[in-house]
Design a protein around this motif. Structure first.
Motif, PDB file in Angstrom:
ATOM      1  N   PRO A 153       0.925  -1.547  -0.189  1.00 53.34           N
ATOM      2  CA  PRO A 153      -0.588   0.122  -0.211  1.00 53.34           C
ATOM      3  C   PRO A 153       0.670   1.628  -0.284  1.00 53.34           C
ATOM      4  CG  PRO A 153      -0.176  -0.883   1.852  1.00 53.34           C
ATOM      5  CD  PRO A 153       1.174  -1.933   1.532  1.00 53.34           C
ATOM      6  N   CYS A 154       2.097   0.841   0.036  1.00 52.90           N
ATOM      7  CA  CYS A 154       3.267   2.206   0.294  1.00 52.90           C
ATOM      8  C   CYS A 154       3.706   2.739  -0.998  1.00 52.90           C
ATOM      9  CB  CYS A 154       3.786   1.855   1.176  1.00 52.90           C
ATOM     10  SG  CYS A 154       3.584   1.481   2.774  1.00 52.90           S
ATOM     11  N   ASP A 155       3.079   1.410  -2.321  1.00 55.68           N
ATOM     12  CA  ASP A 155       3.618   2.511  -3.426  1.00 55.68           C
ATOM     13  C   ASP A 155       2.655   2.978  -4.392  1.00 55.68           C
ATOM     14  OD1 ASP A 155       5.545   0.253  -3.788  1.00 55.68           O
ATOM     15  OD2 ASP A 155       4.472  -1.162  -4.384  1.00 55.68           O
ATOM     16  N   SER A 156       1.151   3.508  -3.869  1.00 59.58           N
ATOM     17  CA  SER A 156       0.002   4.384  -3.464  1.00 59.58           C
ATOM     18  C   SER A 156      -0.390   5.550  -3.218  1.00 59.58           C
ATOM     19  CB  SER A 156      -1.205   3.629  -3.855  1.00 59.58           C
ATOM     20  OG  SER A 156      -1.473   3.175  -2.960  1.00 59.58           O
ATOM     21  N   CYS A 157       0.867   5.752  -2.090  1.00 61.45           N
ATOM     22  CA  CYS A 157       0.161   6.433  -0.606  1.00 61.45           C
ATOM     23  C   CYS A 157       1.630   7.397  -1.342  1.00 61.45           C
ATOM     24  CB  CYS A 157       0.538   5.760   0.642  1.00 61.45           C
ATOM     25  SG  CYS A 157       0.962   7.114   1.807  1.00 61.45           S
ATOM     26  N   ASP A 158      -0.049   8.382  -0.997  1.00 62.58           N
ATOM     27  CA  ASP A 158       0.445   9.916  -1.227  1.00 62.58           C
ATOM     28  C   ASP A 158       1.451  10.456   0.146  1.00 62.58           C
ATOM     29  OD1 ASP A 158       0.317  10.478  -4.015  1.00 62.58           O
ATOM     30  OD2 ASP A 158      -1.818  10.946  -3.330  1.00 62.58           O
ATOM     31  N   GLY A 159       2.406  11.126  -0.061  1.00 61.92           N
ATOM     32  CA  GLY A 159       3.315  11.616   1.226  1.00 61.92           C
ATOM     33  C   GLY A 159       3.639  11.318   2.723  1.00 61.92           C
ATOM     34  N   ARG A 160       3.676  10.538   2.357  1.00 60.48           N
ATOM     35  CA  ARG A 160       4.150   8.896   3.682  1.00 60.48           C
ATOM     36  C   ARG A 160       3.727   9.991   4.906  1.00 60.48           C
ATOM     37  NH1 ARG A 160      10.188   5.938   1.987  1.00 60.48           N
ATOM     38  NH2 ARG A 160       9.157   5.456  -0.438  1.00 60.48           N
ATOM     39  N   PRO A 161       2.362   9.518   5.505  1.00 59.47           N
ATOM     40  CA  PRO A 161       2.453  10.838   6.775  1.00 59.47           C
ATOM     41  C   PRO A 161       2.163   9.920   8.027  1.00 59.47           C
ATOM     42  CG  PRO A 161       0.382   9.616   5.182  1.00 59.47           C
ATOM     43  CD  PRO A 161       0.843   9.051   4.161  1.00 59.47           C
ATOM     44  N   CYS A 162       3.344   8.792   7.786  1.00 64.44           N
ATOM     45  CA  CYS A 162       3.065   7.804   9.341  1.00 64.44           C
ATOM     46  C   CYS A 162       5.002   8.183   9.513  1.00 64.44           C
ATOM     47  CB  CYS A 162       3.619   6.419   8.329  1.00 64.44           C
ATOM     48  SG  CYS A 162       4.794   5.990   7.174  1.00 64.44           S
ATOM     49  N   LEU A 163       5.259   9.240   8.510  1.00 62.09           N
ATOM     50  CA  LEU A 163       6.834   9.594   8.666  1.00 62.09           C
ATOM     51  C   LEU A 163       6.642  10.868  10.012  1.00 62.09           C
ATOM     52  CD1 LEU A 163       8.924   9.162   5.667  1.00 62.09           C
ATOM     53  CD2 LEU A 163       9.006   7.789   8.099  1.00 62.09           C
ATOM     54  N   GLN A 164       5.432  10.954   9.486  1.00 61.39           N
ATOM     55  CA  GLN A 164       5.100  12.928  10.454  1.00 61.39           C
ATOM     56  C   GLN A 164       4.616  12.870  11.733  1.00 61.39           C
ATOM     57  OE1 GLN A 164       4.918  13.105   6.433  1.00 61.39           O
ATOM     58  NE2 GLN A 164       6.799  13.116   6.555  1.00 61.39           N
ATOM     59  N   SER A 165       3.674  11.203  11.375  1.00 62.88           N
ATOM     60  CA  SER A 165       2.708  11.690  12.550  1.00 62.88           C
ATOM     61  C   SER A 165       3.121  11.094  14.105  1.00 62.88           C
ATOM     62  CB  SER A 165       1.277  10.653  11.945  1.00 62.88           C
ATOM     63  OG  SER A 165       2.759   9.669  12.294  1.00 62.88           O
ATOM     64  N   CYS A 166       4.520  10.800  14.395  1.00 62.11           N
ATOM     65  CA  CYS A 166       4.728  10.710  15.638  1.00 62.11           C
ATOM     66  C   CYS A 166       5.088  11.004  16.115  1.00 62.11           C
ATOM     67  CB  CYS A 166       5.719   9.552  15.687  1.00 62.11           C
ATOM     68  SG  CYS A 166       6.487   9.161  17.384  1.00 62.11           S
ATOM     69  N   PRO A 167       3.869  12.280  17.449  1.00 62.04           N
ATOM     70  CA  PRO A 167       4.579  13.128  18.524  1.00 62.04           C
ATOM     71  C   PRO A 167       5.676  13.234  18.281  1.00 62.04           C
ATOM     72  CG  PRO A 167       2.694  11.311  19.415  1.00 62.04           C
ATOM     73  CD  PRO A 167       3.184  10.663  17.620  1.00 62.04           C
ATOM     74  N   VAL A 168       6.785  12.533  18.800  1.00 60.70           N
ATOM     75  CA  VAL A 168       8.151  12.150  20.256  1.00 60.70           C
ATOM     76  C   VAL A 168       8.727  11.965  18.914  1.00 60.70           C
ATOM     77  CG1 VAL A 168       6.705  12.223  21.679  1.00 60.70           C
ATOM     78  CG2 VAL A 168       7.555  10.055  20.826  1.00 60.70           C
ATOM     79  N   GLY A 169       8.539  11.745  17.219  1.00 57.02           N
ATOM     80  CA  GLY A 169       9.556  11.356  16.454  1.00 57.02           C
ATOM     81  C   GLY A 169      10.361  10.708  16.057  1.00 57.02           C
ATOM     82  N   ALA A 170       9.502   9.046  17.107  1.00 62.93           N
ATOM     83  CA  ALA A 170      10.158   7.917  16.859  1.00 62.93           C
ATOM     84  C   ALA A 170      10.939   7.093  15.681  1.00 62.93           C
ATOM     85  CB  ALA A 170       9.395   6.772  18.456  1.00 62.93           C
ATOM     86  N   PHE A 171      10.211   7.696  14.627  1.00 64.15           N
ATOM     87  CA  PHE A 171      10.450   7.417  13.783  1.00 64.15           C
ATOM     88  C   PHE A 171      11.189   7.987  12.894  1.00 64.15           C
ATOM     89  CE2 PHE A 171       6.654   5.459  14.699  1.00 64.15           C
ATOM     90  CZ  PHE A 171       6.502   4.118  14.719  1.00 64.15           C
ATOM     91  N   GLU A 172      12.341   9.302  12.954  1.00 64.04           N
ATOM     92  CA  GLU A 172      13.010  10.295  12.550  1.00 64.04           C
ATOM     93  C   GLU A 172      14.294   9.436  12.380  1.00 64.04           C
ATOM     94  OE1 GLU A 172      13.373  13.767  14.811  1.00 64.04           O
ATOM     95  OE2 GLU A 172      11.004  13.977  14.375  1.00 64.04           O
ATOM     96  N   THR A 173      14.900   8.833  12.593  1.00 66.07           N
ATOM     97  CA  THR A 173      16.076   8.387  12.074  1.00 66.07           C
ATOM     98  C   THR A 173      15.812   6.944  11.240  1.00 66.07           C
ATOM     99  OG1 THR A 173      16.037   6.803  13.969  1.00 66.07           O
ATOM    100  CG2 THR A 173      16.420   9.288  14.851  1.00 66.07           C
ATOM    101  N   GLY A 174      14.661   6.412  11.007  1.00 66.73           N
ATOM    102  CA  GLY A 174      14.878   5.131  10.080  1.00 66.73           C
ATOM    103  C   GLY A 174      14.369   4.111  11.177  1.00 66.73           C
ATOM    104  N   GLN A 175      15.245   3.543  12.255  1.00 65.81           N
ATOM    105  CA  GLN A 175      15.115   3.024  13.626  1.00 65.81           C
ATOM    106  C   GLN A 175      13.637   3.454  14.915  1.00 65.81           C
ATOM    107  OE1 GLN A 175      16.653  -0.391  12.704  1.00 65.81           O
ATOM    108  NE2 GLN A 175      17.606   0.174  11.215  1.00 65.81           N
ATOM    109  N   TYR A 176      13.349   2.620  14.699  1.00 64.94           N
ATOM    110  CA  TYR A 176      12.155   2.892  15.871  1.00 64.94           C
ATOM    111  C   TYR A 176      13.114   3.065  17.348  1.00 64.94           C
ATOM    112  CZ  TYR A 176       8.271   2.042  18.822  1.00 64.94           C
ATOM    113  OH  TYR A 176       6.530   1.448  19.225  1.00 64.94           O
ATOM    114  N   ALA A 177      12.537   3.969  18.048  1.00 65.06           N
ATOM    115  CA  ALA A 177      12.902   4.324  19.288  1.00 65.06           C
ATOM    116  C   ALA A 177      11.735   4.177  20.180  1.00 65.06           C
ATOM    117  CB  ALA A 177      13.366   6.106  19.381  1.00 65.06           C
ATOM    118  N   VAL A 178      12.304   2.663  20.595  1.00 66.40           N
ATOM    119  CA  VAL A 178      11.582   2.435  21.340  1.00 66.40           C
ATOM    120  C   VAL A 178      11.143   3.227  22.949  1.00 66.40           C
ATOM    121  CG1 VAL A 178      10.881   0.040  22.437  1.00 66.40           C
ATOM    122  CG2 VAL A 178      11.890  -0.027  20.332  1.00 66.40           C
ATOM    123  N   ALA A 179      12.636   3.481  23.578  1.00 69.37           N
ATOM    124  CA  ALA A 179      12.498   4.682  24.956  1.00 69.37           C
ATOM    125  C   ALA A 179      11.458   5.290  24.420  1.00 69.37           C
ATOM    126  CB  ALA A 179      14.173   4.246  24.910  1.00 69.37           C
TER     127      ALA A 179
END
Length: 218
Positions: free
Chosen positions: A143-169
């Protein structure tokens, strides 16, 4: 085998992907395996079915894991196979590798698995290793192939995915604050914003249940 599909359907489960020996290195599959089915909830039908189970209401730890083991072990015995679970180990079964090698799951922009049916809300309750070939219906491209804007990258309120690795802590720390009540009560914001997730029909109560389990709260 229609009988297996019907048995899964009766428990509101579905094969979300599958592997045959030619699709995975033999060492990644149990011996005698002719097909391995990756089993997940059939949303939105799964949640009311699970909440009616004795495991959900008995007050003991890990209700969904215990329910999954009871159901899938019973089905494995019925069909002369073996049930495997993500919690088995160490060493743990390679569910992430199985999912990707099946061709039914994909790596999302936030590195979590995504599935055409359930988006970032996909989950696996276990796998059935079977001594006979079993076809699995296709679910289409990522489903990512047809997704515009990749909203999952911007939606975490604390940027836990900003580095490309999930910041679990970072995620856990946020969930301990009043601001984390939205994710705790409705599910991970990054998973929720995925358009495919929104089409999955998952009950928000199920997402809240998984968040409590993830964060160590029942």
């Amino acid at each position: 085998m229609q009988a297996l599909a019907a048995a899964l359907d009766a428990e509101r489960l579905v094969a979300l992907g599958g592997l045959a020996p030619g699709l995975a290195p033999p060492e990644l599959l149990p011996q005698q395996t002719q097909s391995l089915l990756l089993i997940g909830p059939d949303t939105p039908r799964f949640w009311p079915h699970f909440t009616a189970s004795p495991e959900y209401s008995d007050g003991a730890p890990d209700p969904m894991d215990r329910w999954s083991k009871r159901i899938l072990n019973t089905l494995a015995k019925r069909f002369d196979g073996e049930a495997l679970f993500p919690s088995d180990g160490p060493p743990y079964p390679p569910f992430y590798a199985w999912a990707l090698q099946s061709g039914a799951f994909f790596v999302s922009p936030i590195s979590l698995l995504v599935h055409p049916r359930d988006g970032l809300m996909c989950s696996l309750r276990g796998a059935l290793a079977l001594p006979f070939p079993q076809d699995v219906p296709g679910f289409g491209p990522s489903p990512c192939d047809s997704c515009d804007g990749r909203p999952c990258l911007q939606s975490c309120p604390v940027g836990a995915f900003e580095t490309g690795q999930y910041a679990v802590a970072t995620c856990h720390n946020h969930l301990d604050t009043p601001a984390g009540s939205d994710c705790m009560g409705a599910g991970c914001a990054a998973r929720r914003v995925c358009p495919a997730s929104q089409r999955s029909g998952r009950d928000p109560a199920q997402s809240a249940f998984h968040m409590r389990a993830f964060h160590g709260k029942r």
